[in-house]
Design an enzyme around this catalytic site. Structure first.
Site, PDB file in Angstrom:
ATOM      1  N   TYR A  21       5.176 -79.325   0.516  1.00 26.67           N
ATOM      2  CA  TYR A  21       2.942 -79.602  -0.287  1.00 26.67           C
ATOM      3  C   TYR A  21       3.516 -79.866  -1.814  1.00 26.67           C
ATOM      4  O   TYR A  21       3.924 -78.861  -2.454  1.00 26.67           O
ATOM      5  CB  TYR A  21       3.516 -78.391   0.330  1.00 26.67           C
TER       6      TYR A  21
ATOM      7  N   ARG B 194      -7.544-101.553   5.677  1.00 28.93           N
ATOM      8  CA  ARG B 194      -9.374-102.261   6.339  1.00 28.93           C
ATOM      9  C   ARG B 194     -10.208-102.078   4.577  1.00 28.93           C
ATOM     10  O   ARG B 194      -9.316-102.006   3.424  1.00 28.93           O
ATOM     11  CB  ARG B 194      -9.802-101.488   6.423  1.00 28.93           C
TER      12      ARG B 194
ATOM     13  N   GLU C 182      -0.260 -92.643   2.535  1.00 29.56           N
ATOM     14  CA  GLU C 182      -0.239 -93.624   3.388  1.00 29.56           C
ATOM     15  C   GLU C 182      -0.729 -94.971   3.078  1.00 29.56           C
ATOM     16  O   GLU C 182      -1.310 -94.981   2.247  1.00 29.56           O
ATOM     17  CB  GLU C 182      -0.879 -92.407   4.999  1.00 29.56           C
TER      18      GLU C 182
HETATM   19  C1  MV4 Z   1      -0.792 -84.165   1.305  1.00 24.77           C
HETATM   20  C2  MV4 Z   1      -0.975 -82.982   0.137  1.00 24.77           C
HETATM   21  C3  MV4 Z   1       0.055 -82.302  -0.162  1.00 24.77           C
HETATM   22  N1  MV4 Z   1       1.234 -82.518   0.051  1.00 24.77           N
HETATM   23  N2  MV4 Z   1       0.966 -84.049   1.534  1.00 24.77           N
HETATM   24  C4  MV4 Z   1      -4.811 -85.196   2.976  1.00 24.77           C
HETATM   25  C5  MV4 Z   1      -5.128 -86.480   3.173  1.00 24.77           C
HETATM   26  C6  MV4 Z   1      -4.135 -87.160   4.168  1.00 24.77           C
HETATM   27  N3  MV4 Z   1      -3.982 -88.736   3.908  1.00 24.77           N
HETATM   28  C7  MV4 Z   1      -3.081 -86.096   3.787  1.00 24.77           C
HETATM   29  N4  MV4 Z   1      -3.384 -85.447   2.451  1.00 24.77           N
HETATM   30  C8  MV4 Z   1      -3.336 -84.462   1.986  1.00 24.77           C
HETATM   31  N5  MV4 Z   1      -1.216 -84.590   1.691  1.00 24.77           N
HETATM   32  C9  MV4 Z   1       2.088 -83.245   0.747  1.00 24.77           C
HETATM   33  N6  MV4 Z   1       2.876 -83.628   1.250  1.00 24.77           N
HETATM   34  C10 MV4 Z   1      -2.260 -82.907  -0.264  1.00 24.77           C
HETATM   35  C11 MV4 Z   1      -3.116 -83.434   0.619  1.00 24.77           C
HETATM   36  C12 MV4 Z   1      -4.623 -83.749   0.397  1.00 24.77           C
HETATM   37  C13 MV4 Z   1      -5.362 -84.312   0.248  1.00 24.77           C
HETATM   38  C14 MV4 Z   1      -5.141 -85.346  -0.451  1.00 24.77           C
HETATM   39  C15 MV4 Z   1      -5.390 -85.895  -1.351  1.00 24.77           C
HETATM   40  C16 MV4 Z   1      -7.048 -86.125  -1.604  1.00 24.77           C
HETATM   41  C17 MV4 Z   1      -7.597 -84.757  -0.823  1.00 24.77           C
HETATM   42  C18 MV4 Z   1      -6.598 -83.725  -0.104  1.00 24.77           C
HETATM   43  C19 MV4 Z   1      -7.026 -82.757   0.205  1.00 24.77           C
HETATM   44  C20 MV4 Z   1      -6.194 -81.723   0.819  1.00 24.77           C
HETATM   45  C21 MV4 Z   1      -5.232 -81.707   0.611  1.00 24.77           C
END
Ligand code: MV4
Length: 461
Positions: A202, A292, A288
């Site tokens: 994370y 679209r 990811e």
């Molecule tokens: C994460 C992350 C931190 N570490 N993965 C949120 C949306 C989804 N696409 C994946 N997300 C996140 N994945 C890891 N390994 C934090 C988030 C995340 C986040 C990411 C982009 C924009 C806003 C966010 C808000 C909370 C958490």
């Protein structure tokens, strides 16, 4: 080129597609729910077909009704916009079986990117950087614990069928992991009918940065730089900009190069967006991919001069992409504020009738919206009322134009988040470009942030 495009969407994006079609000399068909009979996309399309009652499920997600509308009007292509059926591989496949062109990537690409475990593996094979994590689906809590021991804490559990922030759980210590895994997996079964989970290290305060990909049907791929999307709340983006103040020219070149090389290897086609997490040290990791056209595509259009929706339609028609990577020149700076019909403090949706409306304009200001005076914002759909986009020769100019445009915007009869945007654009962290995905949270927790918000509410007409 297509003769007639049916737009399987509503609101500002349906209008955006209609505008592109008009400029291409392509006829348009709007579809609409009974509640949207007076909507602008219905008025501006050449033809319109009512496809069902107000609920999305019975109208904009109603595949048989939409295909019947395409058949009756003899449309040869369907543009899905964003949301609704835009990332539904089965829909894209049904279009193919009905000999109607789906304006988007092949169903196989949509399906691949829709499964986050398969997308992650495809990204790894194609050379994109990943965070340390499990290579595939976790079998059980014990396997999750084994990977966590390797990766180190904190970790995040994500659902293979999730995405856009749905089906995630952060875990900070070993003794909480097994329970979190079971809960998250059960929630994923309930939400997506698929309990498959994977685990990653994370990142605490990431920036969300995404690369715009443009790929034709003949293997030619380019990128149009990045968008910074870190100003979000509950995974709803609120402000986007291009270029990102956190990306140097060298980093942009690297992110763009690895992204487009990966898309060539995967055999991607049409528009796509690769989402990355960036940590404090400037390292970036594949998160990811979206298959679209995105809500925030205008900021890329403003700085590259490329009409993304026109390009998307031309690519779907099989036209080769004329633009070479060397021809892509990013110049100036663009910011987008998503103006939502919602309470500026609680973010609760605020549908209702707009009793007075006057949109801003002038040099460097673009408004993509389907709103007008006396329009009623419906409770059945998302609360996006308008995208307010500014452009300037540099970031400072784009910020000043956005502040000016926000102050000009008149929307009465409902609540909007315009005051939030006015407060956000005064924040030191935003002005300096030193912000991450915790920006909105910090604005609400700070004394000056909440004071500015209250003042902005008073000053908003
Ligand atoms: C994460 C992350 C931190 N570490 N993965 C949120 C949306 C989804 N696409 C994946 N997300 C996140 N994945 C890891 N390994 C934090 C988030 C995340 C986040 C990411 C982009 C924009 C806003 C966010 C808000 C909370 C958490």
């Amino acid at each position: 080129m297509f003769k007639k495009v049916l737009i399987a969407n509503r609101g500002e994006i349906a209008l955006r597609v209609i505008r592109a079609c008009k400029e291409l000399g392509v006829a348009t068909v709007a579809v609409h729910s009974t509640a949207d009979a007076n909507a602008l996309h219905v008025r501006f399309a050449d033809e319109a077909v009512c496809i069902g009652p107000p609920s999305s499920k019975e109208s904009y997600l109603n595949v048989p009704a939409i295909l019947s509308a395409a058949e009756i009007t003899r449309a040869d292509a369907i543009h899905p916009g964003y949301g609704f059926l835009s990332e539904n591989a089965e829909f894209a496949e049904v279009c193919r079986n009905c000999k109607i062109h789906f304006i988007g990537p092949r169903p196989e690409m949509i399906r691949l990117m829709g499964n986050k475990v398969r997308a992650r593996e495809a990204a790894r094979q194609a050379g994109l950087p990943l965070l340390p994590g499990s290579p595939g689906v976790l079998k059980d809590p014990t396997e999750a614990e084994a990977f966590a021991a390797e990766i180190g804490f904190p970790v995040i559990l994500k659902a293979a069928a999730g995405g856009g922030g749905r089906g995630m759980k952060i875990v900070r210590e070993m003794r909480a992991l097994a329970q979190a895994f079971s809960t998250a997996s059960a929630e994923a079964v309930a939400a997506f009918a698929n309990g498959d989970m994977y685990i990653e290290r994370y990142v605490e305060r990431p920036r969300h940065i995404e690369i715009q990909i443009v790929a034709d049907e003949h293997g030619h791929v380019i990128h149009l730089g990045e968008r910074e999307c870190s100003v979000q709340r509950r995974h709803q983006k609120l402000i986007e900009e291009s270029p990102s103040p956190g990306v140097s020219p060298e980093l942009r070149e690297e992110m763009g190069r690895v992204s487009l090389e990966a898309m060539k290897k995967i055999g991607y086609n049409n528009l796509g967006t690769i989402e990355y997490l960036m940590d404090e040290t400037g390292r970036f990791y594949f998160m990811e991919m979206n298959t679209r056209v995105q809500v925030e595509h205008p900021v890329t259009e403003m700085v590259t001069g490329v009409d993304l929706v026109r390009t998307q339609i031309q690519l779907a028609a099989g036209m080769p992409l004329k633009l070479q990577q060397a021809d892509v020149k990013m110049s100036g700076h663009s910011i987008e504020c998503r103006v939502n019909a919602e309470d500026p403090i609680t973010f609760a949706p605020w549908p209702g009738k707009i009793t007075a409306y006057s949109a801003p304009g002038g040099l460097g200001v673009r408004v993509d919206s389907a709103a007008y005076e006396n329009y009623t914002v419906l409770p059945h759909y998302d609360s996006l009322l308008a995208k307010l986009i500014s452009f300037g020769e540099d970031r400072d100019t784009a910020i000043k134009r956005m502040r000016r445009a926000l102050a000009e915007y008149v929307v009465q009869g409902i609540r909007t988040n315009i005051p939030f945007h006015r407060a956000a654009l005064l924040e030191d962290a935003f002005v300096r470009g030193e912000y991450d995905t915790r920006f909105v949270e910090r604005l609400h927790a700070s004394e000056t942030g909440t004071q500015r918000l209250r003042k902005a509410i008073e000053e908003t007409p």
